[in-house]
Scaffold this motif. Structure first.
Motif, PDB file in Angstrom:
ATOM      1  N   UNK A 138     -11.208   2.941  -8.019  1.00 52.27           N
ATOM      2  CA  UNK A 138     -11.156   1.477  -7.969  1.00 52.27           C
ATOM      3  C   UNK A 138      -9.725   0.963  -7.812  1.00 52.27           C
ATOM      4  N   UNK A 139      -8.766   1.675  -8.346  1.00 55.48           N
ATOM      5  CA  UNK A 139      -7.373   1.252  -8.228  1.00 55.48           C
ATOM      6  C   UNK A 139      -6.933   0.384  -9.384  1.00 55.48           C
ATOM      7  N   UNK A 140      -5.911  -0.417  -9.122  1.00 54.69           N
ATOM      8  CA  UNK A 140      -5.277  -1.223 -10.153  1.00 54.69           C
ATOM      9  C   UNK A 140      -5.533  -2.716  -9.940  1.00 54.69           C
ATOM     10  N   UNK A 141      -5.540  -3.480 -11.027  1.00 57.96           N
ATOM     11  CA  UNK A 141      -5.694  -4.937 -10.878  1.00 57.96           C
ATOM     12  C   UNK A 141      -4.560  -5.511 -10.025  1.00 57.96           C
ATOM     13  N   UNK A 142      -4.890  -6.523  -9.241  1.00 58.00           N
ATOM     14  CA  UNK A 142      -3.903  -7.154  -8.360  1.00 58.00           C
ATOM     15  C   UNK A 142      -3.250  -8.336  -9.072  1.00 58.00           C
ATOM     16  N   UNK A 143      -2.092  -8.775  -8.567  1.00 62.92           N
ATOM     17  CA  UNK A 143      -1.430  -9.933  -9.182  1.00 62.92           C
ATOM     18  C   UNK A 143      -2.270 -11.200  -9.037  1.00 62.92           C
ATOM     19  N   UNK A 144      -2.450 -11.910 -10.132  1.00 60.60           N
ATOM     20  CA  UNK A 144      -3.229 -13.150 -10.122  1.00 60.60           C
ATOM     21  C   UNK A 144      -2.575 -14.227  -9.267  1.00 60.60           C
ATOM     22  N   UNK A 145      -1.318 -14.047  -8.893  1.00 62.73           N
ATOM     23  CA  UNK A 145      -0.620 -15.024  -8.046  1.00 62.73           C
ATOM     24  C   UNK A 145      -1.252 -15.144  -6.663  1.00 62.73           C
ATOM     25  N   UNK A 146      -1.931 -14.096  -6.197  1.00 61.16           N
ATOM     26  CA  UNK A 146      -2.434 -14.060  -4.818  1.00 61.16           C
ATOM     27  C   UNK A 146      -3.955 -13.975  -4.714  1.00 61.16           C
ATOM     28  N   UNK A 147      -4.645 -13.929  -5.851  1.00 57.49           N
ATOM     29  CA  UNK A 147      -6.091 -13.733  -5.858  1.00 57.49           C
ATOM     30  C   UNK A 147      -6.753 -14.611  -6.914  1.00 57.49           C
ATOM     31  N   UNK A 148      -8.017 -14.929  -6.692  1.00 51.97           N
ATOM     32  CA  UNK A 148      -8.842 -15.642  -7.668  1.00 51.97           C
ATOM     33  C   UNK A 148      -9.910 -14.658  -8.133  1.00 51.97           C
ATOM     34  N   UNK A 149     -10.079 -14.483  -9.433  1.00 55.33           N
ATOM     35  CA  UNK A 149     -11.099 -13.579  -9.951  1.00 55.33           C
ATOM     36  C   UNK A 149     -10.583 -12.162 -10.124  1.00 55.33           C
ATOM     37  N   UNK A 150     -11.512 -11.253 -10.419  1.00 54.77           N
ATOM     38  CA  UNK A 150     -11.160  -9.858 -10.692  1.00 54.77           C
ATOM     39  C   UNK A 150     -11.167  -9.035  -9.406  1.00 54.77           C
ATOM     40  N   UNK A 151      -9.974  -8.538  -9.049  1.00 51.47           N
ATOM     41  CA  UNK A 151      -9.780  -7.769  -7.821  1.00 51.47           C
ATOM     42  C   UNK A 151      -8.917  -6.558  -8.155  1.00 51.47           C
ATOM     43  N   UNK A 152      -9.282  -5.402  -7.594  1.00 51.10           N
ATOM     44  CA  UNK A 152      -8.495  -4.182  -7.753  1.00 51.10           C
ATOM     45  C   UNK A 152      -8.134  -3.643  -6.375  1.00 51.10           C
ATOM     46  N   UNK A 153      -6.983  -2.980  -6.305  1.00 53.34           N
ATOM     47  CA  UNK A 153      -6.569  -2.372  -5.037  1.00 53.34           C
ATOM     48  C   UNK A 153      -6.168  -0.917  -5.270  1.00 53.34           C
ATOM     49  N   UNK A 154      -6.592  -0.066  -4.350  1.00 45.20           N
ATOM     50  CA  UNK A 154      -6.253   1.350  -4.346  1.00 45.20           C
ATOM     51  C   UNK A 154      -5.507   1.604  -3.037  1.00 45.20           C
ATOM     52  N   UNK A 155      -4.185   1.763  -3.120  1.00 45.25           N
ATOM     53  CA  UNK A 155      -3.367   2.001  -1.925  1.00 45.25           C
ATOM     54  C   UNK A 155      -3.593   3.430  -1.433  1.00 45.25           C
ATOM     55  N   UNK A 156      -4.061   3.553  -0.202  1.00 47.26           N
ATOM     56  CA  UNK A 156      -4.349   4.864   0.372  1.00 47.26           C
ATOM     57  C   UNK A 156      -3.203   5.370   1.244  1.00 47.26           C
TER      58      UNK A 156
END
Length: 134
Positions: free
Chosen positions: A9-27
């Protein structure tokens, strides 16, 4: 050989650029192939802010149902198997639908020279501006 997994799932993203719960996994990052590639996981209702990429962006939906919108156009439903090709400098946002989580691969070509400009959050009014069925 470098090895990574898009299952994580990756790591939580900065709330500065997203609304709600978002995770990013850099490949992949710029050092690998001059391309950024990540898998982004959006919980239902989560989304990016409005933003642009000077080199464009490609999204490949791998799970769930989501939305994509370009400034001044209607919201589009995106689902598993869809490939969204976003032209250079087009103001847009993307994220999960109201009821369903969504995951997509996000790729930015020529990422060493790309400038991502993060803009205002997508408001609840904008997000709910269209009657959409998941």
């Amino acid at each position: 050989m470098k090895k990574s997994s898009f299952i994580e799932k990756g790591n939580p993203v900065p709330a500065d650029y997203f609304v709600g719960d978002v995770n990013v996994n850099m490949l992949l990052d710029v050092a690998d192939y001059n391309t950024i590639m990540a898998i982004v996981s959006f919980d239902a209702g989560a989304r990016t802010n409005w933003h642009t990429h000077t080199n464009g962006q490609i999204l490949i939906v791998s799970e769930g149902i989501g939305y994509y919108q370009e400034k001044g156009k209607e919201i589009q439903i995106i689902k598993v198997g869809d490939v969204v090709q976003i032209p250079e400098n087009v103001e847009h946002w993307h994220g999960a639908s109201h009821k369903t989580a969504m995951r997509h691969f996000a790729m930015i070509p020529d990422s060493a020279t790309d400038k991502t400009e993060w803009l205002a959050p997508v408001t609840e009014k904008e997000y709910n501006s269209e009657i959409i069925t998941d």
